[in-house]
Design a protein around this motif. Sequence first.
Motif, PDB file in Angstrom:
ATOM      1  N   UNK A 157       9.474   5.890  -2.507  1.00  0.00           N
ATOM      2  CA  UNK A 157      10.534   4.890  -2.416  1.00  0.00           C
ATOM      3  C   UNK A 157       9.974   3.484  -2.385  1.00  0.00           C
ATOM      4  N   UNK A 158       8.888   3.291  -1.652  1.00  0.00           N
ATOM      5  CA  UNK A 158       8.262   1.966  -1.590  1.00  0.00           C
ATOM      6  C   UNK A 158       7.732   1.542  -2.953  1.00  0.00           C
ATOM      7  N   UNK A 159       7.165   2.497  -3.702  1.00  0.00           N
ATOM      8  CA  UNK A 159       6.645   2.175  -5.038  1.00  0.00           C
ATOM      9  C   UNK A 159       7.777   1.759  -5.975  1.00  0.00           C
ATOM     10  N   UNK A 203       0.851  -1.191   0.000  1.00  0.00           N
ATOM     11  CA  UNK A 203       0.000   0.000   0.000  1.00  0.00           C
ATOM     12  C   UNK A 203       0.886   1.240   0.000  1.00  0.00           C
ATOM     13  N   UNK A 204       0.741   2.047  -1.048  1.00  0.00           N
ATOM     14  CA  UNK A 204       1.481   3.311  -1.111  1.00  0.00           C
ATOM     15  C   UNK A 204       0.464   4.452  -1.080  1.00  0.00           C
ATOM     16  N   UNK A 205       0.835   5.604  -1.553  1.00  0.00           N
ATOM     17  CA  UNK A 205      -0.031   6.777  -1.402  1.00  0.00           C
ATOM     18  C   UNK A 205       0.076   7.688  -2.608  1.00  0.00           C
ATOM     19  N   UNK A 206      -1.025   8.376  -2.898  1.00  0.00           N
ATOM     20  CA  UNK A 206      -0.968   9.387  -3.943  1.00  0.00           C
ATOM     21  C   UNK A 206      -0.016  10.520  -3.585  1.00  0.00           C
ATOM     22  N   UNK A 260      -0.749  -0.639  -4.428  1.00  0.00           N
ATOM     23  CA  UNK A 260      -2.045   0.028  -4.468  1.00  0.00           C
ATOM     24  C   UNK A 260      -1.847   1.410  -3.861  1.00  0.00           C
ATOM     25  N   UNK A 261      -2.170   2.439  -4.637  1.00  0.00           N
ATOM     26  CA  UNK A 261      -1.952   3.814  -4.192  1.00  0.00           C
ATOM     27  C   UNK A 261      -3.262   4.428  -3.730  1.00  0.00           C
TER      28      UNK A 261
END
Length: 267
Positions: free
Chosen positions: A174-176, A153-156, A196-197
């Motif tokens: 960085x995680x993406x 799980x990442x973020x916009x 998933x962002x």
Amino acid sequence: MAARDILDLSGRAALVTGGGQGAGRGIALALADHGAAVAVNDFVLDRAEAVAEEIRSAGGSAIAVQADVSDYASVKAAFDKASCQLGTINLLVNNAGMAGPSNKMGRSPEFWQADPAEWPRFFGTNLYGVMNCCHVALPAMVEAGKGGRIVTIVSDSGRLGEQRLAAYAAAKAGAAGFVRSIAKEAGRYGITSNAVSLSTLTPPMSDEQLAEFLETPMSKAQLSQYVIRRYGTPDDVAAMVLFLCSDAASWITGQTYPVNGGYSFTI
């Protein structure tokens, strides 16, 4: 002739980090509902145990495992316990995020005015936590020779940038990038790695408090940025994670899927 359920996860074991509340709880419940045995991880053991008991009460298989994902030894111990009781963890969902155990997000001052001492709490959970979990999980997936799924799980914030959230955005970006590297390294073993962002999810409030909040100028201004005029829910997140963990997504890897109500259409 009965159709095969391509979302069926029977015979697989999952570990969901940050699974004791919010989106993590929704993900854990969805995976269990489709047949996976689930290790529910949380920094707070009581939260993890409550979700694990919810799964068991519904007829599923689940255990609680406490760990701070930013601590490698803690992660290793959690995976050892989970694999001992559930078998090889072949579904890993890196959901733990925000600002780590303190969970104190909020907007920082402008980057050049922020205290560098604040940076590690964002990187510890959102980037190093993902790396720790993958480093522990991947050898067993590879050795088992049955493929595997990693969903992070990442973020916009990490896709678009977000003012006054620079450290958080950097950690999520960085995680993406890490997700894509793992996809290239692990693909030949049948292991997929996707992200998933997310944008903003519904705040954890009572129905009455939420109704009041939705009428505030701040909420209305925020929701005006979404094509679908509502906040996301744990079920929205869980549906995409379930898909990426299933056979339906067996030829998808290295991708980032926005689940954001149309907050952005950035490629």
